[in-house]
Design a protein around this motif. Structure first.
Motif, PDB file in Angstrom:
ATOM      1  N   SER A  56      30.177  67.293  27.319  1.00 49.10           N
ATOM      2  CA  SER A  56      29.355  66.890  28.462  1.00 49.10           C
ATOM      3  C   SER A  56      29.071  65.397  28.498  1.00 49.10           C
ATOM      4  N   CYS A  57      29.345  64.677  27.406  1.00 52.17           N
ATOM      5  CA  CYS A  57      29.137  63.229  27.375  1.00 52.17           C
ATOM      6  C   CYS A  57      30.417  62.527  27.827  1.00 52.17           C
ATOM      7  N   PRO A  58      30.403  61.828  28.950  1.00 55.78           N
ATOM      8  CA  PRO A  58      31.627  61.200  29.455  1.00 55.78           C
ATOM      9  C   PRO A  58      32.183  60.114  28.536  1.00 55.78           C
ATOM     10  N   ALA A  59      31.307  59.413  27.828  1.00 56.46           N
ATOM     11  CA  ALA A  59      31.772  58.366  26.913  1.00 56.46           C
ATOM     12  C   ALA A  59      32.523  58.976  25.738  1.00 56.46           C
ATOM     13  N   ALA A  60      32.002  60.059  25.173  1.00 59.88           N
ATOM     14  CA  ALA A  60      32.685  60.728  24.066  1.00 59.88           C
ATOM     15  C   ALA A  60      33.989  61.355  24.530  1.00 59.88           C
ATOM     16  N   ALA A  61      33.971  61.961  25.715  1.00 56.72           N
ATOM     17  CA  ALA A  61      35.189  62.567  26.249  1.00 56.72           C
ATOM     18  C   ALA A  61      36.297  61.525  26.406  1.00 56.72           C
ATOM     19  N   ALA A  62      35.928  60.335  26.848  1.00 59.16           N
ATOM     20  CA  ALA A  62      36.906  59.254  26.995  1.00 59.16           C
ATOM     21  C   ALA A  62      37.404  58.782  25.630  1.00 59.16           C
ATOM     22  N   ALA A  63      36.508  58.686  24.667  1.00 53.55           N
ATOM     23  CA  ALA A  63      36.883  58.214  23.336  1.00 53.55           C
ATOM     24  C   ALA A  63      37.876  59.156  22.671  1.00 53.55           C
ATOM     25  N   PHE A  64      37.726  60.454  22.892  1.00 55.67           N
ATOM     26  CA  PHE A  64      38.642  61.427  22.305  1.00 55.67           C
ATOM     27  C   PHE A  64      39.911  61.620  23.147  1.00 55.67           C
ATOM     28  N   GLY A  65      40.015  60.907  24.256  1.00 58.87           N
ATOM     29  CA  GLY A  65      41.206  60.977  25.081  1.00 58.87           C
ATOM     30  C   GLY A  65      41.268  62.169  26.008  1.00 58.87           C
ATOM     31  N   PHE A  66      40.114  62.780  26.279  1.00 58.43           N
ATOM     32  CA  PHE A  66      40.102  63.971  27.118  1.00 58.43           C
ATOM     33  C   PHE A  66      40.085  63.638  28.610  1.00 58.43           C
ATOM     34  N   ARG A  67      39.400  62.567  28.993  1.00 60.69           N
ATOM     35  CA  ARG A  67      39.390  62.157  30.397  1.00 60.69           C
ATOM     36  C   ARG A  67      38.983  60.686  30.480  1.00 60.69           C
ATOM     37  N   PRO A  68      39.303  60.026  31.586  1.00 57.42           N
ATOM     38  CA  PRO A  68      39.014  58.588  31.711  1.00 57.42           C
ATOM     39  C   PRO A  68      37.517  58.298  31.692  1.00 57.42           C
ATOM     40  N   LEU A  69      37.192  57.096  31.260  1.00 59.09           N
ATOM     41  CA  LEU A  69      35.809  56.659  31.270  1.00 59.09           C
ATOM     42  C   LEU A  69      35.361  56.424  32.710  1.00 59.09           C
ATOM     43  N   PRO A  70      34.228  56.959  33.140  1.00 60.73           N
ATOM     44  CA  PRO A  70      33.753  56.736  34.507  1.00 60.73           C
ATOM     45  C   PRO A  70      33.571  55.251  34.800  1.00 60.73           C
ATOM     46  N   GLU A  71      33.823  54.867  36.041  1.00 62.17           N
ATOM     47  CA  GLU A  71      33.773  53.456  36.426  1.00 62.17           C
ATOM     48  C   GLU A  71      32.413  52.833  36.150  1.00 62.17           C
ATOM     49  N   LYS A  72      31.349  53.598  36.344  1.00 61.67           N
ATOM     50  CA  LYS A  72      30.011  53.043  36.144  1.00 61.67           C
ATOM     51  C   LYS A  72      29.797  52.640  34.694  1.00 61.67           C
ATOM     52  N   LEU A  73      30.368  53.420  33.757  1.00 62.83           N
ATOM     53  CA  LEU A  73      30.263  53.051  32.348  1.00 62.83           C
ATOM     54  C   LEU A  73      31.235  51.929  32.015  1.00 62.83           C
ATOM     55  N   GLU A  74      32.440  52.026  32.521  1.00 61.60           N
ATOM     56  CA  GLU A  74      33.463  51.024  32.226  1.00 61.60           C
ATOM     57  C   GLU A  74      33.039  49.631  32.679  1.00 61.60           C
ATOM     58  N   SER A  75      32.322  49.560  33.785  1.00 62.95           N
ATOM     59  CA  SER A  75      31.866  48.273  34.310  1.00 62.95           C
ATOM     60  C   SER A  75      30.651  47.726  33.569  1.00 62.95           C
ATOM     61  N   GLY A  76      30.020  48.572  32.762  1.00 66.04           N
ATOM     62  CA  GLY A  76      28.809  48.162  32.057  1.00 66.04           C
ATOM     63  C   GLY A  76      27.532  48.422  32.824  1.00 66.04           C
ATOM     64  N   LYS A  77      27.656  48.780  34.103  1.00 69.95           N
ATOM     65  CA  LYS A  77      26.467  48.998  34.924  1.00 69.95           C
ATOM     66  C   LYS A  77      25.666  50.217  34.460  1.00 69.95           C
ATOM     67  N   GLY A  78      26.368  51.195  33.923  1.00 64.72           N
ATOM     68  CA  GLY A  78      25.674  52.385  33.440  1.00 64.72           C
ATOM     69  C   GLY A  78      24.715  52.075  32.308  1.00 64.72           C
ATOM     70  N   LEU A  79      25.111  51.173  31.422  1.00 68.07           N
ATOM     71  CA  LEU A  79      24.239  50.802  30.302  1.00 68.07           C
ATOM     72  C   LEU A  79      23.023  50.013  30.786  1.00 68.07           C
ATOM     73  N   VAL A  80      23.201  49.261  31.875  1.00 65.39           N
ATOM     74  CA  VAL A  80      22.060  48.582  32.477  1.00 65.39           C
ATOM     75  C   VAL A  80      21.078  49.622  33.016  1.00 65.39           C
ATOM     76  N   GLY A  81      21.624  50.645  33.640  1.00 63.27           N
ATOM     77  CA  GLY A  81      20.783  51.711  34.180  1.00 63.27           C
ATOM     78  C   GLY A  81      19.996  52.449  33.116  1.00 63.27           C
ATOM     79  N   PHE A  82      20.595  52.599  31.931  1.00 62.42           N
ATOM     80  CA  PHE A  82      19.899  53.262  30.823  1.00 62.42           C
ATOM     81  C   PHE A  82      18.890  52.337  30.145  1.00 62.42           C
TER      82      PHE A  82
END
Length: 241
Positions: A56-82
């Protein structure tokens, strides 16, 4: 390891299952869990499997190669939101520097208490007080001939990247402090930290832990030198009075 160090919970074994590999029978297949939550269940005694589509964690899913990292996280904006970073460029750099598996490299993760292992795990993860992890790190250092341990972290993705993927890809131990996500999503205590190392190193680590358990660990934990200092300070204070 549990008895020598008096660990609070079980060390955890992680096995990467590729396309043609099947998980052992009598395991629980988790649905919609974070990877760090699967580790939490395993260190409390549960034998579980987490498939790529169920992370359920998109960052972990991307790290394990299961699916691409969402754009909001890839751009860094997601971490600003958190509220983790104030500058999205910092967040972007943190994700760009993440170690990760190739897409499709694995299909599932078998995560289990180490004492229930049916095969050698790819990675062993221990979450406990830093003093206990220190002895594991010292045993590992002995196993690699005294070569200094270098640790890598972005204080982000501590269990999936730092404690699992980096040790797997680099075939070395990594010792980290935890991260926003795993501390929010699991019972990892404020006084606990995390380390991961290749499962192939386990026999040598245990061998030296047994050696440390004879003298070094009990002697250090007895705090004899500290007691002498306290006694000396008391003697000086009494003499002054």
């Amino acid at each position: 390891m549990i008895s020598i160090l008096d660990l609070n919970k079980s060390p955890v074994g992680v096995k990467f299952l590729e396309t043609d590999e099947k998980a052992p029978v009598n395991v629980e297949f988790l649905e919609k869990h974070r990877y760090c939550q699967a580790l939490m269940k395993a260190r409390s005694g549960e034998d579980v499997v987490l498939a790529g589509e169920e992370i359920s964690c998109p960052a972990a899913a991307a790290a394990f190669g299961f699916r691409p990292l969402p754009e909001k996280l890839e751009s860094g904006k997601g971490l600003v939101g958190f509220g983790i970073v104030s500058d999205p460029e910092v967040g972007k750099e943190m994700f760009e520097g993440m170690s990760k598996l190739k897409p499709g490299q694995i299909q599932q993760l078998h995560i289990f208490p180490l004492e229930k292992a049916e095969y050698i795990p790819d990675i062993v993860i221990v979450e406990d007080y830093p003093e206990k992890l220190m002895w594991i790190a010292l045993a590992y250092l002995h196993a690699v001939g005294g070569k200094r341990i270098e640790s890598s972290t972005a204080i982000l993705q501590a269990t999936c990247v730092d404690a699992t993927i980096i040790p797997f890809l680099s075939q070395r131990m990594n010792f980290v402090y935890g991260c926003y996500g795993c501390r929010d999503a699991t019972d990892l205590g404020e006084h606990e930290a995390i380390l991961g190392f290749p499962g192939s190193m386990l026999p040598k680590i245990i061998e030296h832990l047994e050696y440390l358990g004879k003298t070094a660990i009990p002697r250090s934990r007895s705090k004899g030198a500290f007691s002498l200092l306290k006694g000396k300070d008391k003697w000086v204070k009494d003499c002054s009075n």
